[in-house]
Design an enzyme around this catalytic site. Structure first.
Site, PDB file in Angstrom:
ATOM      1  N   ASP A   1       0.862  -1.176   0.000  1.00  0.00           N
ATOM      2  CA  ASP A   1       0.000   0.000   0.000  1.00  0.00           C
ATOM      3  C   ASP A   1       0.907   1.238   0.000  1.00  0.00           C
ATOM      4  O   ASP A   1       1.862   1.286   0.771  1.00  0.00           O
ATOM      5  CB  ASP A   1      -0.849  -0.023   1.274  1.00  0.00           C
ATOM      6  CG  ASP A   1      -2.150   0.731   1.130  1.00  0.00           C
ATOM      7  OD1 ASP A   1      -3.157   0.283   1.710  1.00  0.00           O
ATOM      8  OD2 ASP A   1      -2.163   1.758   0.410  1.00  0.00           O
TER       9      ASP A   1
ATOM     10  N   ASP B   1      -3.021   4.657  -2.806  1.00  0.00           N
ATOM     11  CA  ASP B   1      -4.007   5.340  -1.968  1.00  0.00           C
ATOM     12  C   ASP B   1      -4.499   6.634  -2.635  1.00  0.00           C
ATOM     13  O   ASP B   1      -3.693   7.477  -3.038  1.00  0.00           O
ATOM     14  CB  ASP B   1      -3.324   5.687  -0.638  1.00  0.00           C
ATOM     15  CG  ASP B   1      -4.282   6.193   0.403  1.00  0.00           C
ATOM     16  OD1 ASP B   1      -5.195   5.416   0.764  1.00  0.00           O
ATOM     17  OD2 ASP B   1      -4.141   7.342   0.831  1.00  0.00           O
TER      18      ASP B   1
ATOM     19  N   GLU C   1      -6.787   3.335  -5.818  1.00  0.00           N
ATOM     20  CA  GLU C   1      -7.996   3.656  -5.053  1.00  0.00           C
ATOM     21  C   GLU C   1      -8.504   4.970  -5.613  1.00  0.00           C
ATOM     22  O   GLU C   1      -7.815   5.995  -5.497  1.00  0.00           O
ATOM     23  CB  GLU C   1      -7.689   3.797  -3.559  1.00  0.00           C
ATOM     24  CG  GLU C   1      -8.947   4.046  -2.765  1.00  0.00           C
ATOM     25  CD  GLU C   1      -8.707   4.537  -1.359  1.00  0.00           C
ATOM     26  OE1 GLU C   1      -7.735   5.287  -1.157  1.00  0.00           O
ATOM     27  OE2 GLU C   1      -9.478   4.197  -0.459  1.00  0.00           O
TER      28      GLU C   1
ATOM     29  N   HIS D   1     -10.541  -2.055   5.082  1.00  0.00           N
ATOM     30  CA  HIS D   1     -10.241  -1.469   6.398  1.00  0.00           C
ATOM     31  C   HIS D   1     -10.955  -0.140   6.616  1.00  0.00           C
ATOM     32  O   HIS D   1     -10.881   0.434   7.704  1.00  0.00           O
ATOM     33  CB  HIS D   1      -8.728  -1.271   6.515  1.00  0.00           C
ATOM     34  CG  HIS D   1      -8.205  -0.283   5.538  1.00  0.00           C
ATOM     35  ND1 HIS D   1      -8.195  -0.510   4.162  1.00  0.00           N
ATOM     36  CD2 HIS D   1      -7.735   0.973   5.692  1.00  0.00           C
ATOM     37  CE1 HIS D   1      -7.715   0.548   3.555  1.00  0.00           C
ATOM     38  NE2 HIS D   1      -7.423   1.476   4.453  1.00  0.00           N
ATOM     39  N   ASP D   2     -11.619   0.369   5.564  1.00  0.00           N
ATOM     40  CA  ASP D   2     -12.335   1.648   5.695  1.00  0.00           C
ATOM     41  C   ASP D   2     -13.845   1.476   5.783  1.00  0.00           C
ATOM     42  O   ASP D   2     -14.556   2.446   6.008  1.00  0.00           O
ATOM     43  CB  ASP D   2     -12.063   2.534   4.460  1.00  0.00           C
ATOM     44  CG  ASP D   2     -10.653   3.056   4.408  1.00  0.00           C
ATOM     45  OD1 ASP D   2     -10.171   3.322   3.292  1.00  0.00           O
ATOM     46  OD2 ASP D   2     -10.025   3.185   5.474  1.00  0.00           O
TER      47      ASP D   2
HETATM   48  O1  ISL Z   1     -13.107   6.162   4.660  1.00  0.00           O
HETATM   49  C1  ISL Z   1     -13.734   6.440   3.688  1.00  0.00           C
HETATM   50  C2  ISL Z   1     -15.132   6.812   3.773  1.00  0.00           C
HETATM   51  O2  ISL Z   1     -15.841   5.608   4.019  1.00  0.00           O
HETATM   52  C3  ISL Z   1     -13.116   6.328   2.369  1.00  0.00           C
HETATM   53  O3  ISL Z   1     -13.732   7.254   1.509  1.00  0.00           O
HETATM   54  C4  ISL Z   1     -11.641   6.675   2.514  1.00  0.00           C
HETATM   55  O4  ISL Z   1     -11.418   7.724   3.415  1.00  0.00           O
HETATM   56  C5  ISL Z   1     -11.113   7.170   1.201  1.00  0.00           C
HETATM   57  O5  ISL Z   1     -11.441   6.199   0.249  1.00  0.00           O
HETATM   58  C6  ISL Z   1      -9.595   7.288   1.270  1.00  0.00           C
HETATM   59  O6  ISL Z   1      -9.067   6.157   1.952  1.00  0.00           O
HETATM   60  C7  ISL Z   1      -7.652   5.994   1.914  1.00  0.00           C
HETATM   61  O7  ISL Z   1      -6.978   7.209   2.255  1.00  0.00           O
HETATM   62  C8  ISL Z   1      -7.123   7.702   3.582  1.00  0.00           C
HETATM   63  C9  ISL Z   1      -6.968   6.623   4.657  1.00  0.00           C
HETATM   64  O8  ISL Z   1      -7.448   7.124   5.901  1.00  0.00           O
HETATM   65  C10 ISL Z   1      -7.750   5.374   4.291  1.00  0.00           C
HETATM   66  O9  ISL Z   1      -7.552   4.346   5.271  1.00  0.00           O
HETATM   67  C11 ISL Z   1      -7.281   4.911   2.932  1.00  0.00           C
HETATM   68  O10 ISL Z   1      -7.913   3.682   2.556  1.00  0.00           O
HETATM   69  C12 ISL Z   1      -6.068   8.771   3.751  1.00  0.00           C
HETATM   70  O11 ISL Z   1      -4.809   8.240   3.394  1.00  0.00           O
END
Ligand code: ISL
Length: 538
Positions: free
Chosen positions: A98, A199, A250, A314-315
């Site tokens: 990641d 990310d 992502e 994880h989100d």
């Molecule tokens: O958490 C969300 C809302 O449900 C997602 O939209 C998420 O915040 C967004 O997709 C971005 O996520 C990624 O970047 C963030 C990090 O906190 C997340 O864990 C990661 O998956 C910032 O780096």
């Protein structure tokens, strides 16, 4: 489309801090992942996606990187990381890391230098703007804060952060910064990793002119801005194309048409993507909407690009809780959702614990939650004068911690995750939902996933097959056909607590071979609650 290893892969997401703790500090670690590789090999997955384990002050669980070249102490050290990579490869699996390129931690040396003065060479590695009318440069909010801007008194400017104050956005217009990032990416690829999960990769380019947003709460102004494809084509040219890897972007706020610009095989940008039309934009299960989304993404990418399929990570809270039935039909529902994700067009992703039907949690107090997104939102809403208990109830289902509870290995203290105090409470249902129990039950969710994965390895129709929805107007029944090189499969899913009759679908299943079901084999026209069936017509 060309056949490639990454299109044929099943990816398993290891959220290492909640996976397996071997030094009793209450956090999972890389040695803990090594110790469970045989489990992942037995499940049959091909690629492991490891959430960020680079040095970080951990405001956002590793998504705030302060040193891209060092392993976070909680996770272990570089020697352990190298042993992990070696052990993954020895088992014929692959490892993708990641990587966060949109922002760093505020503790990254670059940002500390950038803060120091207006004319520091690293000042332009980040996004600094003068105040406007005595306040922030515009009305943008961030994912985790009421404003995307924080004022720095000593230099009299604001810096931008699409997420937390502790996550300053990088300025991708700065060529030197880009080159340093490409050098870092090659460092990890030269160590032998098999790719990256990138990310929020579509946020790298910022909106020209930084004008006020029409809807400051919307956030979509943060993504897909002019310049993003130039950055990704440069990244591909200077990094990706020189390695046999997979890159999954992502990409929030993206449509299929835009998505193709990122993953089209003639675009030389990314290999595949996660879109968020389901995970972010579908609050609860809506079968008709899901089918419409699948149709649009299939047609948008067909023959030109590869989608990725997931229902949790994880989100986002665990799929069987959010989109299925985690009560009386938990096992059937977990198997139905797995059948869907593994037979739809696109690369299937398994979030750790999904393969044993782990569920989301509901803790009683905000103090039981750690997620910066939830804590910040709670504070923001309470500061508006809202009743704390109602804010808590409103945010509870959305908390990202709901899926971050420790992996449940056995019916022992802390579910076998740690001998210490777990960083986050273990889901209290671990005595009934754990790996050890699943491995001892032939009809478990685990063995169903194992069978699905094996089926995929032996049947290209699941991977490369055309897709036709045969149930577009059905609110609970989902029936679709996959066809490839003369093989035709029909997938039948009754996503409902009620029995559903197939006669409405006008299917001809005479002579069809039942390949897999989550109920005892039956030729009945009635599908049981959360029953899934896969038939081979030819
Ligand atoms: O958490 C969300 C809302 O449900 C997602 O939209 C998420 O915040 C967004 O997709 C971005 O996520 C990624 O970047 C963030 C990090 O906190 C997340 O864990 C990661 O998956 C910032 O780096």
């Amino acid at each position: 489309m060309k056949r490639t290893w990454w299109k044929e892969a099943v990816v398993y997401q290891v959220y290492w801090r909640s996976f397996n703790d071997t030094d009793s500090d209450g956090f999972g670690d890389l040695q803990g992942v090594i110790d469970k590789l045989d489990y992942l090999k037995e499940l049959g997955v091909d690629v492991i996606w490891l959430n960020p384990c680079y040095e970080s002050p951990d405001f956002d669980n590793g998504y705030d990187i302060s040193n891209y070249y060092r392993i976070m102490d909680k996770a272990g050290d570089m020697a352990t990381w190298e042993r992990l990579l070696e052990e993954v490869h020895l088992r014929g699996m692959k490892l993708i890391m990641d990587l966060v390129l949109n922002h760093t931690s505020h503790e990254h040396p670059w940002f500390q230098e950038s803060l120091s003065s207006l004319d520091n060479p690293k000042r332009d590695y980040y996004i600094w703007k003068n105040p406007k009318n005595g306040g922030p440069p515009n009305n943008w909010r961030s994912y985790f804060e009421p404003s995307a801007w924080t004022y720095h008194e000593p230099t009299g400017q604001y810096y931008m952060h699409s997420f937390a104050v502790e996550q300053p956005d990088l300025n991708w217009e700065n060529k030197q910064m880009r080159q340093e990032m490409y050098e870092m990416m090659r460092y990890w690829l030269d160590k032998g990793i098999d790719g990256f999960r990138l990310d929020v990769i579509n946020l790298l380019a910022k909106q020209a002119g930084f004008k006020d947003a029409d809807e400051p709460e919307g956030l979509s102004y943060l993504g897909n801005n002019p310049g993003i494809h130039e950055y990704l084509q440069e990244m591909n040219e200077q990094v990706f194309r020189n390695y046999d890897i997979m890159t999954v972007g992502e990409i929030p706020f993206v449509t299929p048409e835009d998505g193709l610009l990122y993953v089209g095989e003639d675009r030389n940008e990314l290999h595949t993507l996660f879109h968020f039309e389901v995970a972010d934009d579908m609050p609860s299960w809506d079968m008709l909407r899901f089918k419409e989304i699948q149709k649009r993404w299939y047609e948008g990418l067909k023959g030109k690009g590869t989608n990725s399929q997931f229902l949790n990570n994880h989100d986002h809270t665990r799929q069987v809780t959010r989109f299925g039935n985690d009560g009386m039909y938990r096992v059937e529902s977990a198997k139905l959702l797995a059948t869907m994700i593994h037979t739809l067009p696109g690369i299937p992703y398994i979030f750790q614990g999904e393969e044993i039907g782990m569920t989301g949690v509901r803790y009683d107090s905000i103090d039981d939650y750690h997620d910066i997104a939830m804590k910040n939102k709670y504070e923001e809403e309470v500061n508006k004068g809202r009743e704390p208990s109602s804010v808590f109830e409103e945010l509870l289902p959305l908390s990202r911690d709901n899926s971050r509870t420790p992996m449940q290995w056995a019916d022992v203290e802390h579910a076998g995750f740690t001998d210490g105090k777990p960083w986050i409470k273990v889901n209290p249902n671990y005595p009934s939902i754990n790996v050890e129990k699943e491995m001892n039950e032939s009809n478990s969710v685990f063995y169903f996933y194992q069978t699905l994965i094996q089926l995929r390895k032996r049947n290209p129709v699941m991977i490369y097959g055309d897709y036709t929805d045969l149930s577009a107007d059905e609110p609970d029944l989902y029936c679709y056909k996959r066809s490839f090189e003369g093989n035709e499969w029909i997938v039948l899913l009754n996503h409902s607590d009620a029995i559903n009759n197939l006669k409405r679908l006008d299917l001809d299943l005479n002579g069809a071979e039942l390949i897999l079901s989550n109920y005892p084999a039956s030729e009945s026209n009635e599908l049981n609650p959360h029953e899934a069936r896969i038939y081979a017509l030819s």
